[in-house]
Scaffold this motif. Structure first.
Motif, mmCIF file in Angstrom:
data_model
loop_
_atom_site.group_PDB
_atom_site.id
_atom_site.type_symbol
_atom_site.label_atom_id
_atom_site.label_comp_id
_atom_site.label_asym_id
_atom_site.label_seq_id
_atom_site.Cartn_x
_atom_site.Cartn_y
_atom_site.Cartn_z
ATOM 1 N N GLY A 262 47.268 15.351 80.392
ATOM 2 C CA GLY A 262 47.067 16.382 79.381
ATOM 3 C C GLY A 262 46.311 17.570 79.942
ATOM 4 O O GLY A 262 45.584 18.250 79.248
ATOM 5 N N THR B 226 41.446 20.930 80.839
ATOM 6 C CA THR B 226 41.896 20.364 79.566
ATOM 7 C C THR B 226 42.014 21.525 78.580
ATOM 8 O O THR B 226 41.495 22.604 78.823
ATOM 9 N N LEU B 227 42.657 21.299 77.456
ATOM 10 C CA LEU B 227 42.897 22.399 76.517
ATOM 11 C C LEU B 227 41.613 22.949 75.938
ATOM 12 O O LEU B 227 41.467 24.147 75.768
ATOM 13 N N LYS C 182 48.430 24.277 69.799
ATOM 14 C CA LYS C 182 48.081 25.071 70.987
ATOM 15 C C LYS C 182 48.911 24.610 72.182
ATOM 16 O O LYS C 182 49.462 25.415 72.929
ATOM 17 N N THR C 183 48.995 23.295 72.340
ATOM 18 C CA THR C 183 49.787 22.734 73.445
ATOM 19 C C THR C 183 51.234 23.196 73.364
ATOM 20 O O THR C 183 51.830 23.573 74.367
ATOM 21 N N ARG C 184 51.772 23.210 72.171
ATOM 22 C CA ARG C 184 53.172 23.600 71.987
ATOM 23 C C ARG C 184 53.382 25.075 72.336
ATOM 24 O O ARG C 184 54.349 25.449 72.976
ATOM 25 N N ARG D 109 53.490 25.473 76.027
ATOM 26 C CA ARG D 109 54.746 24.944 76.560
ATOM 27 C C ARG D 109 55.880 25.956 76.338
ATOM 28 O O ARG D 109 56.739 26.123 77.190
ATOM 29 N N LEU E 13 51.905 20.664 80.525
ATOM 30 C CA LEU E 13 50.745 19.831 80.858
ATOM 31 C C LEU E 13 51.179 18.575 81.605
ATOM 32 O O LEU E 13 52.294 18.081 81.418
ATOM 33 N N THR F 212 47.187 20.350 68.966
ATOM 34 C CA THR F 212 48.586 20.035 69.247
ATOM 35 C C THR F 212 49.436 21.296 69.188
ATOM 36 O O THR F 212 50.306 21.510 70.030
ATOM 37 N N HIS G 65 44.707 31.008 73.146
ATOM 38 C CA HIS G 65 45.316 29.703 73.463
ATOM 39 C C HIS G 65 45.578 29.576 74.956
ATOM 40 O O HIS G 65 45.925 28.502 75.440
#
Length: 108
Positions: free
Chosen positions: A98, A67-68, A83-85, A88, A94, A81, A59
């Motif tokens: 994004g 970008t992710l 992965k983003t969390r 963080r 981000l 989503t 991740h």
DNA sequence: GACATGACCCGCG
DNA sequence: CCGCGGGCCATGT
């Protein structure tokens, strides 16, 4: 279906990915360059197969445009989503587009 | 051994 | 700025 061990190429990818410090991310391109592969896509293939789940922080690997990219075999969706969390939680925030700030990009 | 697929990248119009 | 096509490498059928 017979389980097979990771190839040498995959192990190389996992080794490099494992070196990524917490709160940092890297790009497929740099990663590929580090392991000596001219194709970034081949690197992504290995990560998607990632058998060493939390040990290899896939991740923390993003695309060259920061970008992710993808996660758990999906380029867009619920997993992304998540992965983003995760990022963080590790200290990676981000921007409005994004994308991951360059300061968080780890250089080998 | 050949064909098809993919969590990618770059250049062009 | 957006969309399209080509390239590059490894894996699976």
């Amino acid at each position: 279906m017979k389980s097979r061990e990771p190839t040498e190429f995959e192990q190389r990818v996992y080794a490099a990915t494992r070196r990524i410090p917490k709160g940092c991310v890297t790009t497929y391109k740099k990663l590929a360059r580090e392991i000596g592969c001219g194709s970034n896509q081949a690197v992504g293939q290995a990560l998607k197969r990632n058998p060493f789940a939390p040990e290899v922080p896939c991740h923390r690997v993003v695309k060259t445009d920061r970008t992710l990219g993808g996660f758990h075999g999906q380029t867009q969706g619920k997993e992304i989503t998540r992965k983003t969390r995760m990022l963080r939680e590790e200290g990676v925030v981000l921007d409005g587009a994004g994308r991951v700030p360059t300061e968080h990009v780890f250089a080998y």
